[in-house]
Scaffold this motif. Structure first.
Motif, short mmCIF file in Angstrom:
data_model
loop_
_atom_site.label_atom_id
_atom_site.label_comp_id
_atom_site.label_asym_id
_atom_site.label_seq_id
_atom_site.Cartn_x
_atom_site.Cartn_y
_atom_site.Cartn_z
N ASN A 1 -5.17 -24.19 38.46
CA ASN A 1 -4.41 -23.51 39.50
C ASN A 1 -4.97 -24.01 40.82
N GLU A 2 -4.26 -24.95 41.45
CA GLU A 2 -4.80 -25.61 42.64
C GLU A 2 -3.81 -25.53 43.79
N GLY A 3 -4.34 -25.52 44.99
CA GLY A 3 -3.51 -25.52 46.18
C GLY A 3 -4.08 -24.61 47.23
N ASP A 4 -3.20 -24.14 48.10
CA ASP A 4 -3.63 -23.28 49.20
C ASP A 4 -2.71 -22.08 49.31
N GLY A 5 -2.71 -21.42 50.46
CA GLY A 5 -1.93 -20.21 50.67
C GLY A 5 -0.45 -20.44 50.89
N ARG A 6 0.00 -21.72 50.88
CA ARG A 6 1.42 -22.04 51.08
C ARG A 6 2.04 -22.72 49.87
N ALA A 7 1.26 -23.53 49.15
CA ALA A 7 1.80 -24.28 48.01
C ALA A 7 0.70 -24.43 46.96
N ARG A 8 1.08 -24.24 45.71
CA ARG A 8 0.11 -24.34 44.62
C ARG A 8 0.77 -25.03 43.43
N THR A 9 -0.06 -25.65 42.61
CA THR A 9 0.38 -26.24 41.36
C THR A 9 -0.42 -25.58 40.24
N VAL A 10 0.31 -25.05 39.27
CA VAL A 10 -0.31 -24.37 38.14
C VAL A 10 0.03 -25.15 36.87
N GLU A 11 -1.01 -25.54 36.15
CA GLU A 11 -0.83 -26.18 34.85
C GLU A 11 -1.25 -25.17 33.80
N SER A 12 -0.40 -24.98 32.80
CA SER A 12 -0.68 -23.98 31.77
C SER A 12 -0.20 -24.45 30.41
N ASP A 13 -0.79 -23.86 29.40
CA ASP A 13 -0.45 -24.15 28.01
C ASP A 13 0.45 -23.01 27.51
N TRP A 14 1.71 -23.31 27.23
CA TRP A 14 2.67 -22.32 26.79
C TRP A 14 2.80 -22.38 25.27
N GLN A 15 2.72 -21.22 24.64
CA GLN A 15 2.99 -21.10 23.21
C GLN A 15 4.13 -20.09 23.07
N MET A 16 5.17 -20.50 22.36
CA MET A 16 6.33 -19.64 22.20
C MET A 16 6.71 -19.56 20.72
N ARG A 17 7.14 -18.38 20.34
CA ARG A 17 7.66 -18.16 18.99
C ARG A 17 9.09 -17.67 19.17
N LEU A 18 10.04 -18.44 18.67
CA LEU A 18 11.46 -18.16 18.84
C LEU A 18 12.05 -17.73 17.50
N THR A 19 12.57 -16.52 17.45
CA THR A 19 13.15 -15.99 16.22
C THR A 19 14.63 -15.73 16.47
N PRO A 20 15.51 -16.46 15.78
CA PRO A 20 16.96 -16.25 15.98
C PRO A 20 17.36 -14.81 15.65
N HIS A 21 18.26 -14.26 16.48
CA HIS A 21 18.77 -12.90 16.24
C HIS A 21 19.57 -12.87 14.94
N GLY A 22 19.34 -11.84 14.15
CA GLY A 22 20.18 -11.59 12.97
C GLY A 22 20.05 -12.59 11.84
N GLU A 23 19.08 -13.45 11.89
CA GLU A 23 18.93 -14.44 10.82
C GLU A 23 17.57 -14.26 10.15
N VAL A 24 17.58 -14.43 8.84
CA VAL A 24 16.31 -14.44 8.11
C VAL A 24 15.93 -15.90 7.97
N THR A 25 15.03 -16.32 8.83
CA THR A 25 14.63 -17.72 8.87
C THR A 25 13.22 -17.81 9.44
N THR A 26 12.62 -18.92 9.26
CA THR A 26 11.29 -19.15 9.82
C THR A 26 11.41 -19.32 11.33
N PRO A 27 10.62 -18.57 12.10
CA PRO A 27 10.67 -18.73 13.56
C PRO A 27 10.27 -20.16 13.97
N VAL A 28 10.81 -20.58 15.09
CA VAL A 28 10.46 -21.88 15.67
C VAL A 28 9.22 -21.67 16.54
N GLN A 29 8.21 -22.48 16.30
CA GLN A 29 6.99 -22.46 17.11
C GLN A 29 7.08 -23.59 18.13
N ARG A 30 6.75 -23.28 19.35
CA ARG A 30 6.80 -24.28 20.41
C ARG A 30 5.52 -24.19 21.22
#
Length: 139
Positions: free
Chosen positions: A78-107
């Protein structure tokens, strides 16, 4: 160092820390809104004038329309100053389709967000890769 210089250094460090926390809160808003299925709240963190906003809006809307989303974000930098910053982050998402019995998608993606202070609020003005917020199969 003079007393004035010490005071200025202390105030500058405090502002930098506050800015870092505030931008992290803006990123957290996106994650929370995704997990709550709230596309409008998610998109409110982004500047609608940023390049690629329409694709992002379309992707988030489709993602949340068709899936339950669990999101976890770890800060890398998380770098920058009081006007502009750049944030690098590691996103982990688990996506489960509505109404379906299926394996969630991991991202898992490394995401770089550029934020600018607009008035009193930090807004995301750049977000890469934007496709991290696309529904499964659209990438």
């Amino acid at each position: 160092m003079t007393r004035r210089a010490l005071l200025f250094a202390a105030v500058t460090a405090a502002l930098r820390a506050d800015s870092a926390d505030e931008v992290w809160d803006a990123i957290g808003l996106v994650a929370s809104a995704l997990s709550e299925g709230n596309a409008a709240a998610c998109l409110s963190a982004f500047d609608s004038a940023m390049p690629g906003y329409e694709r992002l809006r379309t992707g988030v809307t489709a993602l949340l329309r068709d899936n339950d989303v669990e999101t976890s974000i770890d800060l890398v930098s998380n770098e920058g100053d009081g006007r502009a910053r750049t944030v690098e982050s590691d996103w982990q998402m688990r996506l489960t389709p509505h109404g379906e019995v299926t394996t969630p998608v991991q991202r898992r993606e490394r995401v770089v967000a550029k934020l600018e202070k607009q008035g009193k609020r930090w807004r995301i003005v750049g977000f890469e890769p934007a496709g991290v917020l696309d529904p499964p199969g659209a990438r």
